[in-house]
Design an enzyme around this catalytic site. Structure first.
Site, PDB file in Angstrom:
ATOM      1  N   LYS A  70       0.919  -1.262  -0.070  1.00 55.73           N
ATOM      2  CA  LYS A  70      -0.148   0.070   0.197  1.00 55.73           C
ATOM      3  C   LYS A  70       0.936   1.270   0.106  1.00 55.73           C
ATOM      4  O   LYS A  70       0.711   2.270  -0.688  1.00 55.73           O
ATOM      5  CB  LYS A  70      -0.988  -0.060   1.201  1.00 55.73           C
ATOM      6  CG  LYS A  70      -2.156  -0.833   0.960  1.00 55.73           C
ATOM      7  CD  LYS A  70      -2.993  -0.905   2.687  1.00 55.73           C
ATOM      8  CE  LYS A  70      -4.039  -2.035   2.553  1.00 55.73           C
ATOM      9  NZ  LYS A  70      -4.655  -1.957   3.671  1.00 55.73           N
ATOM     10  N   ALA A  86      -0.911   1.037   6.609  1.00 54.62           N
ATOM     11  CA  ALA A  86      -1.025   0.049   7.639  1.00 54.62           C
ATOM     12  C   ALA A  86      -2.240  -1.169   7.171  1.00 54.62           C
ATOM     13  O   ALA A  86      -2.906  -0.685   6.181  1.00 54.62           O
ATOM     14  CB  ALA A  86      -1.706   0.394   8.927  1.00 54.62           C
ATOM     15  N   ASP A  87      -2.274  -2.254   7.565  1.00 54.45           N
ATOM     16  CA  ASP A  87      -3.036  -3.227   7.379  1.00 54.45           C
ATOM     17  C   ASP A  87      -3.260  -4.260   8.788  1.00 54.45           C
ATOM     18  O   ASP A  87      -2.490  -4.260   9.579  1.00 54.45           O
ATOM     19  CB  ASP A  87      -2.661  -4.192   6.265  1.00 54.45           C
ATOM     20  CG  ASP A  87      -3.746  -5.249   5.871  1.00 54.45           C
ATOM     21  OD1 ASP A  87      -4.560  -4.669   4.885  1.00 54.45           O
ATOM     22  OD2 ASP A  87      -4.078  -6.311   6.148  1.00 54.45           O
ATOM     23  N   THR A  88      -4.342  -4.598   8.843  1.00 52.00           N
ATOM     24  CA  THR A  88      -4.832  -5.403   9.990  1.00 52.00           C
ATOM     25  C   THR A  88      -5.354  -6.819   9.648  1.00 52.00           C
ATOM     26  O   THR A  88      -6.135  -6.878   8.824  1.00 52.00           O
ATOM     27  CB  THR A  88      -5.698  -4.977  10.843  1.00 52.00           C
ATOM     28  OG1 THR A  88      -5.338  -3.290  11.281  1.00 52.00           O
ATOM     29  CG2 THR A  88      -5.938  -5.370  12.293  1.00 52.00           C
ATOM     30  N   GLY A 123       0.153  -4.568  10.489  1.00 49.00           N
ATOM     31  CA  GLY A 123       1.456  -4.282   9.594  1.00 49.00           C
ATOM     32  C   GLY A 123       1.448  -2.784   9.307  1.00 49.00           C
ATOM     33  O   GLY A 123       0.419  -2.143   9.354  1.00 49.00           O
TER      34      GLY A 123
END
Length: 210
Positions: A70, A86-88, A123
Site C-alpha cells: 500500500k 497499515a493493514d490489520t 502491519g
C-alpha cells in the site's frame, strides 16, 4: 496542545522544509487514532492493491506485505512526502480472517473466535521523502469469552461488523466479548500508535508543538 505535522528536517542543511504526510488508507478509525496524538494527515490517498493472500502466506507476513505494498503504491505518485500505510489481519490459529463478505460469514468468524484466544497482526509501513522505508508488524493477543446465539444475533443486528477484519470492532459493541488483551489496544482498533510515533521520529519527522 496542538501538533503540526508539516515539517521535516533536511539532513544536509539542518533546516526545516515543508513535507506532506499522506495516509494510504481510507479507514476512518486510523484517522481517529492519529488525531488522538495530534496528527492530521495532509492527504488521504487509499491504495488500490490486490489484498488476496498468497498460497501458504502466514497472517503475520500477510499484514506486513499488504502494508508495504500500500505504501509503495501511493509513494509512486507522491514523491517528497511521508507515506504511512497499515493493514490489520485477525488470525485464528494459522488462518487469516479477513473482512466478512456477508452476515453469514461474519457469524462464522465470530463463532471461530468464541471462547478462545486469537492474534491480531498490524502491519505498518512508513516511507520517508528520501525513499527510506521502514516497516513493522505488531502482535496483540485477544481472548474472547464464549459467545451464545443471542450474543451473535444482537451483534450482527448492527452493521458494525462490516468492513472489519475478523468481523468485529473492539472499540464498539464487541468490547463486551473481550475477556483479556495482551499487547497494543490501538493495534486492534487499526493502528499501533506507539509504533507509528516511533517510525515517524526515527525517519526525521518533526513534531512542532504550538
Amino acid at each position: 496542545m496542538i501538533i503540526s505535522q508539516t515539517t521535516v528536517k533536511d539532513p544536509t542543511s539542518g533546516s526545516r522544509v515543508l513535507s506532506k504526510l499522506i495516509l494510504a488508507s481510507a479507514s476512518p478509525r486510523r484517522l481517529e487514532l492519529l488525531a488522538q496524538i495530534g496528527i492530521v494527515p495532509d492527504q488521504v490517498a487509499p491504495a488500490d492493491i490486490d489484498e488476496t493472500p498468497k498460497a501458504d502466506e502466514s497472517p503475520r507476513r500477510l499484514a506486513l506485505r499488504l502494508a508495504e505494498e500500500k505504501a509503495r503504491a501511493v509513494a509512486k505518485s507522491n514523491g517528497g512526502a511521508f507515506i504511512l500505510a497499515a493493514d490489520t489481519v485477525v488470525a485464528c490459529g494459522t488462518r487469516a480472517l479477513g473482512k466478512a463478505s456477508d452476515e453469514r460469514e461474519a457469524r462464522k468468524f465470530l463463532t471461530l473466535l468464541s471462547g478462545r484466544r486469537h492474534r491480531v497482526y498490524g502491519g505498518v509501513c512508513l516511507i520517508a521523502p528520501d525513499g527510506t522505508e521502514r516497516s513493522r508488524v505488531i502482535e496483540t493477543q485477544v481472548k474472547f469469552r464464549t459467545l451464545g446465539h443471542e450474543d451473535l444475533d444482537r451483534y450482527l443486528s448492527h452493521d458494525e461488523w462490516q468492513g472489519k477484519a475478523g468481523a468485529y470492532a473492539i472499540q464498539g459493541h464487541a468490547a463486551t466479548f473481550v475477556k483479556a488483551i495482551s499487547g497494543s489496544y490501538s493495534n486492534v482498533v487499526g493502528l499501533s500508535l506507539c509504533e507509528v510515533d516511533g517510525l515517524l521520529r526515527g525517519l526525521g519527522y518533526q513534531f512542532n508543538e504550538v
